[in-house]
Write an enzyme that holds these catalytic residues in place. Structure first.
Site, mmCIF file in Angstrom:
data_model
loop_
_atom_site.group_PDB
_atom_site.id
_atom_site.type_symbol
_atom_site.label_atom_id
_atom_site.label_comp_id
_atom_site.label_asym_id
_atom_site.label_seq_id
_atom_site.Cartn_x
_atom_site.Cartn_y
_atom_site.Cartn_z
ATOM 1 N N ARG A 226 42.889 35.242 35.571
ATOM 2 C CA ARG A 226 44.316 34.990 35.424
ATOM 3 C C ARG A 226 44.769 33.953 36.445
ATOM 4 O O ARG A 226 44.303 33.946 37.589
ATOM 5 C CB ARG A 226 45.128 36.281 35.646
ATOM 6 N N GLU A 255 51.529 29.151 32.639
ATOM 7 C CA GLU A 255 51.083 28.586 31.353
ATOM 8 C C GLU A 255 52.255 28.434 30.378
ATOM 9 O O GLU A 255 53.106 29.318 30.331
ATOM 10 C CB GLU A 255 50.025 29.502 30.727
ATOM 11 N N HIS A 273 43.234 28.193 28.179
ATOM 12 C CA HIS A 273 43.178 29.664 28.017
ATOM 13 C C HIS A 273 42.479 30.053 26.705
ATOM 14 O O HIS A 273 43.081 30.672 25.826
ATOM 15 C CB HIS A 273 44.585 30.285 28.094
HETATM 16 P P1 NAP Z 1 37.471 45.215 34.217
HETATM 17 O O1 NAP Z 1 36.276 45.685 33.474
HETATM 18 O O2 NAP Z 1 38.589 46.167 34.475
HETATM 19 O O3 NAP Z 1 36.936 44.617 35.621
HETATM 20 C C1 NAP Z 1 37.793 44.289 36.686
HETATM 21 C C2 NAP Z 1 36.995 44.151 37.966
HETATM 22 O O4 NAP Z 1 37.909 43.835 39.015
HETATM 23 C C3 NAP Z 1 36.263 45.408 38.423
HETATM 24 O O5 NAP Z 1 35.041 45.066 39.045
HETATM 25 C C4 NAP Z 1 37.204 46.024 39.455
HETATM 26 O O6 NAP Z 1 36.524 46.796 40.435
HETATM 27 C C5 NAP Z 1 37.760 44.776 40.085
HETATM 28 N N1 NAP Z 1 39.098 45.002 40.674
HETATM 29 C C6 NAP Z 1 40.189 45.502 40.063
HETATM 30 N N2 NAP Z 1 41.226 45.547 40.901
HETATM 31 C C7 NAP Z 1 40.780 45.048 42.070
HETATM 32 C C8 NAP Z 1 41.369 44.840 43.328
HETATM 33 N N3 NAP Z 1 42.659 45.146 43.545
HETATM 34 N N4 NAP Z 1 40.603 44.311 44.316
HETATM 35 C C9 NAP Z 1 39.300 43.999 44.082
HETATM 36 N N5 NAP Z 1 38.679 44.186 42.893
HETATM 37 C C10 NAP Z 1 39.419 44.695 41.921
HETATM 38 O O7 NAP Z 1 38.132 43.974 33.493
HETATM 39 P P2 NAP Z 1 37.425 42.887 32.539
HETATM 40 O O8 NAP Z 1 37.410 43.369 31.132
HETATM 41 O O9 NAP Z 1 36.162 42.461 33.190
HETATM 42 O O10 NAP Z 1 38.509 41.721 32.613
HETATM 43 C C11 NAP Z 1 38.819 41.104 33.846
HETATM 44 C C12 NAP Z 1 40.026 40.207 33.705
HETATM 45 O O11 NAP Z 1 39.678 39.040 32.963
HETATM 46 C C13 NAP Z 1 41.192 40.804 32.896
HETATM 47 O O12 NAP Z 1 42.021 41.612 33.699
HETATM 48 C C14 NAP Z 1 41.907 39.591 32.363
HETATM 49 O O13 NAP Z 1 42.974 39.248 33.217
HETATM 50 C C15 NAP Z 1 40.852 38.499 32.391
HETATM 51 N N6 NAP Z 1 40.518 37.988 31.047
HETATM 52 C C16 NAP Z 1 40.769 36.692 30.736
HETATM 53 C C17 NAP Z 1 40.428 36.206 29.484
HETATM 54 C C18 NAP Z 1 40.689 34.778 29.111
HETATM 55 O O14 NAP Z 1 41.043 34.502 27.971
HETATM 56 N N7 NAP Z 1 40.494 33.835 30.003
HETATM 57 C C19 NAP Z 1 39.839 37.030 28.537
HETATM 58 C C20 NAP Z 1 39.578 38.349 28.894
HETATM 59 C C21 NAP Z 1 39.915 38.814 30.152
HETATM 60 P P3 NAP Z 1 35.905 48.248 40.062
HETATM 61 O O15 NAP Z 1 34.871 48.001 39.011
HETATM 62 O O16 NAP Z 1 35.268 48.713 41.310
HETATM 63 O O17 NAP Z 1 37.036 49.079 39.561
#
Ligand code: NAP
Length: 308
Positions: A226, A255, A273
């Site tokens: 993000r 954006e 994006h």
């Molecule tokens: P996820 O499975 O929830 O993974 C998030 C990771 O971030 C986990 O390793 C979590 O740690 C860590 N985390 C969360 N809060 C934190 C904090 N405050 N400090 C440090 N680490 C933290 O999410 P995901 O499915 O991988 O997606 C990640 C992000 O990608 C989404 O939230 C979204 O914003 C973005 N995204 C973007 C696109 C795009 O079109 N560009 C598409 C999809 C997703 P733990 O595992 O230890 O809980």
């Protein structure tokens, strides 16, 4: 119910059976009314005012895995379910992350521009030299679904993997040879830093002038998470000064606006994006959002709730 009209072509009529739908274009403000469900795109803010204007709302079914466009606390206080679309976009977003890593490391956009400009004078031993991936270090800031999927693709390129996460990931460490470190070490040792944490009050601006200064001279920053994670002016400065070698970005703070200094900065690969933008994934995202609505309006629990 309200559904983002941009989803129309991604949904089958059978998925919408029994729903009384008002299609809502991205440019239209969120209306007031007795709607029971809203299926917004991530560009629509759903906060206190919107929730107050929709007093009968039972579910906000966000069409994204991130849900920083929804005031989840306000929704929970009103008893409104919030759902997202986890999992189905993991591979598409990990692939796009790799597209950015490779394009940025190997200066793909500069090469395309050179060829198209008609000024390419032929093979030169020092032309557009980039970063050799093998033997270098990839630092994953966040190793959830997408961070791990990016990391699992890395051994094939000969990269060493470091990661930060709130909890250890033993399977990931074993399968990808990844090492969990703190943020300081990740910044200090990584040749490529790739962001995979959600945008939240704790992570907002995590890449700023101070953390950028702690990155290795010449390192690359990749962001498919993000825009709010990065202070764009500080990133532009780090690129202009040459401290940072390059940046590959899919997401931006405001954006579709992009900070003018970032647009003008050297060695960037900027895409609009498109992390989850494959036909299959976008259909699955729309399908999960509607399935969440059908479930909640049918008196059943949501499939992919973000709280509770
Ligand atoms: P996820 O499975 O929830 O993974 C998030 C990771 O971030 C986990 O390793 C979590 O740690 C860590 N985390 C969360 N809060 C934190 C904090 N405050 N400090 C440090 N680490 C933290 O999410 P995901 O499915 O991988 O997606 C990640 C992000 O990608 C989404 O939230 C979204 O914003 C973005 N995204 C973007 C696109 C795009 O079109 N560009 C598409 C999809 C997703 P733990 O595992 O230890 O809980």
């Amino acid at each position: 119910m309200l559904i983002a009209s941009e989803l129309k072509n991604l949904l089958e009529p059978s998925e919408l059976a029994g729903l009384d739908i008002t299609w809502l274009a991205a440019a239209e403000p969120t209306p007031k009314g007795d709607y029971a469900a809203i299926v917004p795109l991530l560009s629509r803010w759903v906060g206190g005012t919107e929730l107050k204007n929709l007093p009968n709302l039972r579910i906000v079914a966000n069409v994204a895995v991130g849900y920083n466009n929804v005031d989840v606390v306000a929704a929970e206080m009103r008893g409104v379910m919030v759902t997202n679309t986890p999992g189905v976009l993991t591979d598409a977003t990990a692939d796009l992350t790799w597209a950015l890593i490779l394009a940025t490391a190997r200066r793909l956009v500069e090469g395309v521009d050179l060829v198209r400009s008609g000024t390419w004078t032929g093979w030169h031993p020092e032309q557009l030299l980039g970063l050799e991936l093998r033997g270098h270090t990839l630092g994953l800031l966040g190793a959830g679904r997408i961070g791990q999927a990016v990391g699992r693709r890395a051994p094939a390129f000969g990269l060493r993997i470091l990661y930060t996460a709130r909890s250890a990931k033993p399977d990931f460490e074993r399968d990808a040879g990844a090492t969990r470190v703190d943020l300081s070490r990740l910044l200090r040792e990584s040749d490529i830093v790739s962001l995979h944490v959600p945008a939240s009050p704790e992570t907002k601006g995590i890449i700023n002038a101070e953390t950028l200064a702690r990155m290795k001279p010449g390192a690359m920053l990749i962001n498919t998470a993000r825009g709010d994670l990065v202070r764009e002016e500080a990133l532009a400065h780090a690129l202009e000064s040459g401290h940072l070698g390059a940046a590959g970005l899919d997401v931006y703070t405001d954006e579709p606006a992009i900070h003018p200094r970032l647009l003008a900065a050297p060695r960037t690969v900027l895409v609009p994006h498109i992390g989850s933008a494959t036909e299959e994934t976008r259909r699955r995202m729309a399908t999960i959002a509607i399935a969440n609505v059908q479930s909640v309006l049918g008196g059943k629990p949501p499939l992919t709730p973000v709280y509770g």
